[in-house]
Write an enzyme that holds these catalytic residues in place. Structure first.
Site, PDB file in Angstrom:
ATOM      1  N   THR A   1      27.499  90.395  90.290  1.00  0.00           N
ATOM      2  CA  THR A   1      27.028  89.219  90.912  1.00  0.00           C
ATOM      3  C   THR A   1      26.606  89.558  92.597  1.00  0.00           C
ATOM      4  O   THR A   1      26.075  88.533  93.275  1.00  0.00           O
ATOM      5  CB  THR A   1      28.458  88.071  91.161  1.00  0.00           C
ATOM      6  OG1 THR A   1      29.462  88.943  91.744  1.00  0.00           O
ATOM      7  CG2 THR A   1      28.729  87.867  89.849  1.00  0.00           C
TER       8      THR A   1
ATOM      9  N   TYR B   1      40.288  80.117  87.405  1.00  0.00           N
ATOM     10  CA  TYR B   1      39.870  81.108  88.497  1.00  0.00           C
ATOM     11  C   TYR B   1      41.054  80.981  89.777  1.00  0.00           C
ATOM     12  O   TYR B   1      41.524  82.118  90.160  1.00  0.00           O
ATOM     13  CB  TYR B   1      38.652  80.338  89.351  1.00  0.00           C
ATOM     14  CG  TYR B   1      38.393  80.940  90.686  1.00  0.00           C
ATOM     15  CD1 TYR B   1      38.347  82.129  90.927  1.00  0.00           C
ATOM     16  CD2 TYR B   1      38.405  80.025  91.843  1.00  0.00           C
ATOM     17  CE1 TYR B   1      38.081  82.599  92.350  1.00  0.00           C
ATOM     18  CE2 TYR B   1      38.311  80.324  93.207  1.00  0.00           C
ATOM     19  CZ  TYR B   1      38.173  81.670  93.324  1.00  0.00           C
ATOM     20  OH  TYR B   1      37.999  82.228  94.698  1.00  0.00           O
TER      21      TYR B   1
END
Length: 324
Positions: free
Chosen positions: A37, A139
């Site tokens: 990412t 998350y």
């Protein structure tokens, strides 16, 4: 004194800015990032770069390092709901491997990039560190699991650690700014409208119990955030796990952000009202008193217009490089 630090995830947004601040203070920095990412050009000049996974940190981590600053995590809430195994494997499993590598190498300082998502939907605001932790996504749960893991490592093995729980990070530090794909954060999305890359910005709900009916969030400048990490390195003690919220302590509504972007950029920003998103709390604002007391930290860029202006400068730079 020049010290040596490993910055995991240092090719990403916050990790890259923290790495830049460490270099500016005269420290040696090695960035470890698998670029899943992050971006190679996001690694600040002067940092050594290793392309690799945190699961393999033992290959490179040795006793020459004075500490680790850990940002190598996946952070998309929606994706974590669809693919929770990805978040447990990387965020939790990767950190377990990193802690083992640190223990073996005798590296005894860690600053961890945690998140306000550990709190879930708050019972009261501003949110303090004593608030119940009830994350609403894999998350947030993965980050909370790591916080628990670090607490145990400190108690059992004498690690000195700090978990810094961020609220809404925004702004830019020169050529390092937000460039998520897909983008999900409000300020860069509104700036995309100002640049003509997006037709309008969606306002998800305008009937919340707030002054203008839109959600209120706490925005902190990424450079202020970076400074807190450097202060944490000096504030930690062996065997202690310090947990601090990082935020402005002030909230700005979605419509306030949109209006600020209009003023800063001089561009129209059409908006479209859409239905509320499930699970969006009306107000999320941090209490940063613990960070002020324990770290000696006070945000020096609390003005939303300054945050937006720095983000706008970065967005224009990126647009010039890729106008499509």
């Amino acid at each position: 004194m020049t010290l040596r630090y490993l910055v995991t995830g240092g090719a990403g947004y916050v990790g890259g800015v923290v790495a830049a601040h460490l270099l500016e203070r005269g420290h040696r920095v090695t960035v470890l990032d698998d670029l899943s990412t992050g971006f190679r050009e996001g690694v600040p000049d002067g940092a050594e770069f290793i392309e690799g996974r945190i699961q393999d940190a033992a290959r490179w981590l040795d006793g020459s390092y004075d500490g680790v600053l850990h940002f190598a995590a996946f952070s998309q809430v929606g994706e974590s709901v669809a693919r929770p195994e990805k978040y447990w494997e990387n965020n939790v499993g990767g950190t377990m491997a990193l802690l083992a590598a640190m223990r073996a190498a005798g590296v005894r300082k860690l600053v961890f990039s945690s998140t306000a998502a550990t709190y879930g939907e708050p019972e009261t605001v501003p949110i303090t560190e004593s608030a119940p932790t009830a994350p609403t996504s894999p998350y947030g749960a993965s980050k909370l699991a790591v916080d628990h893991m670090i607490t145990g490592e400190c108690a059992a093995h004498g690690l000195a650690a700090a978990s810094l729980r961020y609220f809404n990070v925004a702004g830019a530090h020169g050529a390092i700014g937000e460039r998520h794909d897909p983008e999900s954060h409000l300020i860069p999305l509104v700036l995309q409208v100002a640049l003509g890359r997006r037709e309008a910005i969606s306002v998800y709900g305008d009937d919340y119990p707030t002054p203008d009916g839109t959600c209120v969030r706490d925005y902190i400048h990424v450079a202020d955030l970076a400074e807190a990490h450097l202060l944490a390195l000096d504030a930690m003690a062996a065997g202690e796990h310090l947990i601090c919220n990082l935020g402005n302590g002030n909230g700005f509504s979605v419509r306030e952000v949109i209006e600020t972007v209009r003023k800063v950029t001089g561009h129209p920003v059409p908006e479209v009202t859409a239905a509320r998103r499930p699970g969006d709390p009306a107000v999320l604002v941090a209490s940063s008193e613990a960070a002020r007391e324990r770290l000696g930290w006070t945000p020096s860029r609390p003005d939303l217009a300054e945050v937006v202006a720095d983000a706008w400068a970065f967005a224009r730079l990126r647009h010039e490089e890729d106008p499509a």
